[in-house]
Design a protein around this motif. Structure first.
Motif, short mmCIF file in Angstrom:
data_model
loop_
_atom_site.label_atom_id
_atom_site.label_comp_id
_atom_site.label_asym_id
_atom_site.label_seq_id
_atom_site.Cartn_x
_atom_site.Cartn_y
_atom_site.Cartn_z
N SER A 29 0.68 -1.14 0.06
CA SER A 29 -0.15 0.00 0.04
C SER A 29 0.75 1.16 0.06
N PRO A 30 1.42 1.50 -1.25
CA PRO A 30 2.35 2.72 -1.19
C PRO A 30 1.53 4.06 -0.75
N GLY A 31 0.23 4.00 -1.24
CA GLY A 31 -0.44 5.46 -0.87
C GLY A 31 -0.37 5.54 0.57
N THR A 32 -0.72 4.41 1.21
CA THR A 32 -0.81 4.67 2.69
C THR A 32 0.34 4.90 3.43
N ALA A 33 1.30 4.32 2.85
CA ALA A 33 2.73 4.66 3.52
C ALA A 33 3.18 6.25 3.17
N GLY A 34 2.88 6.43 1.64
CA GLY A 34 3.02 7.97 1.57
C GLY A 34 2.27 8.89 2.59
N SER A 35 0.89 8.45 2.98
CA SER A 35 -0.09 9.36 3.56
C SER A 35 0.81 9.46 4.92
N TRP A 37 3.79 10.28 5.71
CA TRP A 37 4.50 11.51 5.46
C TRP A 37 3.64 12.82 5.65
N GLY A 38 2.43 12.58 5.36
CA GLY A 38 1.47 13.77 5.42
C GLY A 38 1.00 13.96 6.89
N LEU A 39 1.24 12.81 7.51
CA LEU A 39 0.49 13.07 8.91
C LEU A 39 1.65 13.62 9.72
N ALA A 40 2.93 13.60 9.18
CA ALA A 40 4.40 14.21 9.87
C ALA A 40 4.23 15.46 9.47
N PHE A 93 -2.83 15.20 2.28
CA PHE A 93 -3.26 14.92 3.86
C PHE A 93 -3.47 15.89 4.81
N PRO A 94 -2.37 16.93 4.87
CA PRO A 94 -2.63 17.86 5.75
C PRO A 94 -3.96 18.61 5.99
N LEU A 95 -4.52 18.69 4.75
CA LEU A 95 -5.81 19.49 4.72
C LEU A 95 -7.08 18.68 5.34
N THR A 96 -6.83 17.36 5.40
CA THR A 96 -7.65 16.61 6.34
C THR A 96 -7.89 16.94 7.73
N LEU A 97 -6.98 17.45 8.26
CA LEU A 97 -6.96 17.89 9.69
C LEU A 97 -6.97 19.60 9.94
N TRP A 98 -7.30 20.36 8.95
CA TRP A 98 -7.43 21.67 9.14
C TRP A 98 -8.46 22.20 9.80
N LEU A 99 -9.34 21.52 10.08
CA LEU A 99 -10.72 21.98 10.89
C LEU A 99 -10.67 21.51 12.26
N SER A 106 -7.70 12.41 16.55
CA SER A 106 -8.07 13.13 15.19
C SER A 106 -7.07 12.89 14.25
N ALA A 107 -5.70 12.48 14.42
CA ALA A 107 -4.98 12.09 13.45
C ALA A 107 -5.44 10.85 12.90
N VAL A 108 -5.66 9.69 13.88
CA VAL A 108 -6.24 8.57 13.46
C VAL A 108 -7.38 8.53 12.52
N VAL A 109 -8.65 9.18 12.93
CA VAL A 109 -9.77 9.36 12.58
C VAL A 109 -9.62 10.01 11.09
N GLY A 110 -8.78 10.97 11.02
CA GLY A 110 -8.24 11.63 9.82
C GLY A 110 -7.91 10.95 8.63
N PHE A 111 -6.76 10.06 9.29
CA PHE A 111 -6.25 9.27 8.38
C PHE A 111 -7.06 8.30 7.91
N VAL A 112 -7.79 7.44 8.46
CA VAL A 112 -8.74 6.68 8.05
C VAL A 112 -9.57 6.94 6.88
N LEU A 113 -10.32 8.27 7.42
CA LEU A 113 -11.26 8.63 6.49
C LEU A 113 -10.53 9.36 5.08
N PHE A 114 -9.46 9.93 5.41
CA PHE A 114 -8.67 10.21 3.99
C PHE A 114 -8.34 9.12 3.10
N ARG A 115 -7.87 7.85 3.56
CA ARG A 115 -7.38 6.65 2.96
C ARG A 115 -8.76 6.23 2.43
N LEU A 116 -9.75 5.98 3.20
CA LEU A 116 -11.10 5.34 2.58
C LEU A 116 -11.57 6.15 1.46
#
Length: 162
Positions: A29-35, A37-40, A93-99, A106-116
């Motif tokens: 899952s390279p997209g998940t691995a790349g995401s 970095w977005g979390l960082a 990915f960082p746009l997922t957490l701007w609100l 929130s990082a886990v919730v956002g990460f899961v929703l973004f990937r889905l």
């Protein structure tokens, strides 16, 4: 397509950026691995004290750079959206957490929703892929993040971690 050993230093640096320093080449899952970095990046924006529209403004240069980076990388690697190109995931990915206030929850919730959303690509996310080259590579992930942002906010409100 030039062979890796014949690529210029500039092309190799561009591919390093486009593949998230190589995480895009990981099997599975390279997209998940790349995401990740977005979390960082998102954690860094939060640590810098950015929120709201300042968060979005700080994200814009990274997003804008993604169009030519992903477009060139797709030409170098072949294909319209090579799996190894993960710049689109980590820049969007960082746009997922701007609100929300960034926290482990929130990082886990956002990460899961973004990937889905990025994987399922419901309307209008699927429309973004129809754009040419770098625009299409970036657009679906930006749309996934922009849709994941209010969903993340809503879930965090329900969980009381707003």
């Amino acid at each position: 397509m030039p062979q890796p050993e014949s690529r210029s230093v500039g092309d190799r640096l561009l591919l390093a950026a486009a593949t998230g320093l190589g995480v895009g080449y990981l099997p599975g899952s390279p997209g998940t691995a790349g995401s990740l970095w977005g979390l960082a990046i998102a954690w860094g924006l939060a640590t810098a004290g950015l929120s709201g529209w300042w968060w979005v403004a700080a994200s814009l240069p990274l997003l804008a750079a993604g169009v030519p980076i992903c477009g060139r990388a797709s030409r170098l690697l072949g294909g319209s959206d090579p799996a190894a190109v993960v710049y689109d995931e980590f820049a969007s990915f960082p746009l997922t957490l701007w609100l929300v206030d960034v926290s482990p929850l929130s990082a886990v919730v956002g990460f899961v929703l973004f990937r889905l959303l990025d994987i399922a690509k419901p309307w209008p996310i699927c429309q973004g892929e129809r754009l040419p080259r770098g625009w299409g590579i970036m657009a679906d992930d930006v749309l996934a993040a922009l849709l994941a942002a209010p969903l993340t906010w809503g879930v965090m409100q329900l969980l009381g971690g707003g």
